[in-house]
Motif scaffolding. Sequence first.
Motif, mmCIF file in Angstrom:
data_model
loop_
_atom_site.group_PDB
_atom_site.id
_atom_site.type_symbol
_atom_site.label_atom_id
_atom_site.label_comp_id
_atom_site.label_asym_id
_atom_site.label_seq_id
_atom_site.Cartn_x
_atom_site.Cartn_y
_atom_site.Cartn_z
ATOM 1 N N VAL A 84 0.853 -1.190 0.000
ATOM 2 C CA VAL A 84 0.000 0.000 0.000
ATOM 3 C C VAL A 84 0.886 1.236 0.000
ATOM 4 N N ALA A 85 0.465 2.265 -0.742
ATOM 5 C CA ALA A 85 1.174 3.538 -0.780
ATOM 6 C C ALA A 85 0.166 4.630 -1.078
ATOM 7 N N ALA A 86 0.453 5.838 -0.627
ATOM 8 C CA ALA A 86 -0.431 6.973 -0.883
ATOM 9 C C ALA A 86 -0.191 7.508 -2.281
ATOM 10 N N SER A 87 -1.284 7.913 -2.945
ATOM 11 C CA SER A 87 -1.207 8.567 -4.244
ATOM 12 C C SER A 87 -2.162 9.748 -4.199
ATOM 13 N N GLY A 88 -1.635 10.921 -3.815
ATOM 14 C CA GLY A 88 -2.504 12.049 -3.511
ATOM 15 C C GLY A 88 -3.338 11.731 -2.290
ATOM 16 N N ASP A 89 -4.666 11.907 -2.405
ATOM 17 C CA ASP A 89 -5.566 11.545 -1.308
ATOM 18 C C ASP A 89 -6.082 10.120 -1.441
ATOM 19 N N ASN A 90 -5.588 9.395 -2.439
ATOM 20 C CA ASN A 90 -5.994 8.015 -2.669
ATOM 21 C C ASN A 90 -4.897 7.057 -2.233
ATOM 22 N N VAL A 91 -5.149 5.763 -2.364
ATOM 23 C CA VAL A 91 -4.141 4.763 -2.048
ATOM 24 C C VAL A 91 -3.987 3.804 -3.221
ATOM 25 N N VAL A 92 -2.777 3.276 -3.364
ATOM 26 C CA VAL A 92 -2.485 2.223 -4.325
ATOM 27 C C VAL A 92 -2.289 0.943 -3.522
ATOM 28 N N VAL A 93 -2.948 -0.133 -3.914
ATOM 29 C CA VAL A 93 -2.774 -1.419 -3.230
ATOM 30 C C VAL A 93 -2.382 -2.477 -4.247
ATOM 31 N N SER A 94 -1.655 -3.488 -3.784
ATOM 32 C CA SER A 94 -1.212 -4.564 -4.671
ATOM 33 C C SER A 94 -1.772 -5.900 -4.204
ATOM 34 N N TYR A 95 -2.001 -6.791 -5.170
ATOM 35 C CA TYR A 95 -2.493 -8.139 -4.935
ATOM 36 C C TYR A 95 -1.567 -9.111 -5.681
ATOM 37 N N PHE A 96 -1.600 -10.410 -5.329
ATOM 38 C CA PHE A 96 -0.807 -11.327 -6.139
ATOM 39 C C PHE A 96 -1.508 -12.646 -6.454
ATOM 40 N N SER A 97 -2.801 -12.718 -6.251
ATOM 41 C CA SER A 97 -3.481 -13.967 -6.590
ATOM 42 C C SER A 97 -4.837 -13.663 -7.255
ATOM 43 N N PRO A 98 -4.836 -13.267 -8.552
ATOM 44 C CA PRO A 98 -3.678 -13.045 -9.426
ATOM 45 C C PRO A 98 -3.043 -11.691 -9.143
ATOM 46 N N PRO A 99 -1.834 -11.446 -9.678
ATOM 47 C CA PRO A 99 -1.172 -10.166 -9.413
ATOM 48 C C PRO A 99 -1.818 -9.012 -10.170
ATOM 49 N N TRP A 100 -2.234 -7.988 -9.429
ATOM 50 C CA TRP A 100 -2.704 -6.757 -10.059
ATOM 51 C C TRP A 100 -2.615 -5.619 -9.045
ATOM 52 N N LEU A 101 -2.845 -4.405 -9.532
ATOM 53 C CA LEU A 101 -2.775 -3.197 -8.715
ATOM 54 C C LEU A 101 -4.073 -2.423 -8.855
ATOM 55 N N GLU A 102 -4.426 -1.681 -7.814
ATOM 56 C CA GLU A 102 -5.577 -0.794 -7.886
ATOM 57 C C GLU A 102 -5.255 0.528 -7.202
ATOM 58 N N VAL A 103 -5.774 1.613 -7.756
ATOM 59 C CA VAL A 103 -5.848 2.895 -7.068
ATOM 60 C C VAL A 103 -7.280 3.040 -6.584
ATOM 61 N N MET A 104 -7.449 3.272 -5.292
ATOM 62 C CA MET A 104 -8.796 3.433 -4.743
ATOM 63 C C MET A 104 -8.844 4.612 -3.788
ATOM 64 N N ASP A 105 -10.033 5.142 -3.556
ATOM 65 C CA ASP A 105 -10.159 6.192 -2.562
ATOM 66 C C ASP A 105 -10.302 5.558 -1.185
ATOM 67 N N THR A 106 -10.383 6.379 -0.160
ATOM 68 C CA THR A 106 -10.392 5.845 1.210
ATOM 69 C C THR A 106 -11.763 5.310 1.621
ATOM 70 N N ASP A 107 -12.725 5.319 0.692
ATOM 71 C CA ASP A 107 -13.994 4.618 0.902
ATOM 72 C C ASP A 107 -14.001 3.268 0.198
ATOM 73 N N GLY A 108 -12.878 2.925 -0.464
ATOM 74 C CA GLY A 108 -12.766 1.636 -1.127
ATOM 75 C C GLY A 108 -13.228 1.627 -2.572
ATOM 76 N N ARG A 109 -13.581 2.786 -3.130
ATOM 77 C CA ARG A 109 -14.015 2.838 -4.531
ATOM 78 C C ARG A 109 -12.804 2.809 -5.454
ATOM 79 N N VAL A 110 -12.802 1.886 -6.418
ATOM 80 C CA VAL A 110 -11.673 1.713 -7.326
ATOM 81 C C VAL A 110 -11.703 2.791 -8.408
ATOM 82 N N ILE A 111 -10.536 3.449 -8.611
ATOM 83 C CA ILE A 111 -10.404 4.519 -9.602
ATOM 84 C C ILE A 111 -9.642 4.035 -10.828
ATOM 85 N N HIS A 112 -8.531 3.331 -10.602
ATOM 86 C CA HIS A 112 -7.740 2.759 -11.695
ATOM 87 C C HIS A 112 -7.370 1.323 -11.320
ATOM 88 N N GLN A 113 -7.156 0.507 -12.348
ATOM 89 C CA GLN A 113 -6.766 -0.878 -12.113
ATOM 90 C C GLN A 113 -5.755 -1.294 -13.176
#
Length: 241
Positions: A84-113
């Motif tokens: 997890v890392a901050a990206s402006g007021d949002n967060v970037v999180v990583s997964y690995f099963s399968p591996p992917w990334l998401e940018v989401m706001d602090t309410d959990g809404r996905v902005i980019h994937q």
Amino acid sequence: MVPPNSLLLSNRTKMSIQLVDSRTGSTLSEVSTKPYGPWGICMVRRELVAVTHGFNNKFQLVHVRGGRLTPGTVLGVKADCWGVAASGDNVVVSYFSPPWLEVMDTDGRVIHQYQDPGAAPTFERPYFLTTSSDGFIYVADFNLDTITKLDSSLKVLLTFSDPQLRGPRGITSVGDEQLLVCSWSYHSIVHVNVNSGNMTTILGKADGIVRPRSLAYCPQQQKLFVCIHNETDSIQVYQWE
């Protein structure tokens, strides 16, 4: 790092988040994350912390006010999230099963994937990530021995690799042009110049680096804090300019 003199730690064994005095090592405040063991942690903004829970499909917010930690919202996510890392007021999180990334706001809404397009994989085990002050995202992949640079919309820009980097875990940015990375397999800390891609080992086993898992840098104190995962589970402190 929490200015001016504190560190945030995710303590997976104790299932807690700790605020620690970076000068003395004493615990200032602690909150339980039970029954979840925390993994990634970052400051989203001045009084808000984001925490991932690894194997439990959970993502949590923790508040920092007046030197005290208080637990906040626990959000469900699609899979086990790790980095997890901050990206402006949002967060970037990583997964690995399968591996992917998401940018989401602090309410959990996905902005980019971002998901691999299906050819040679960009990611397999993206355990840790960081963002630089100029907004780029850097992901350390433990299996592929790579550091990948993405923009804030998760477009892959560059991938760095080097024989000095094996099993990268913790990663932190130092300004816009430098990264420091934990090389788990080589028991070392590697400096990365993101303009040239050149990597230099700055600390190794002879300096007390054994299985480094994560790290943080304080430019005001010019100190590097490295979490060591061995029998002592210690935080080693080094002067670095």
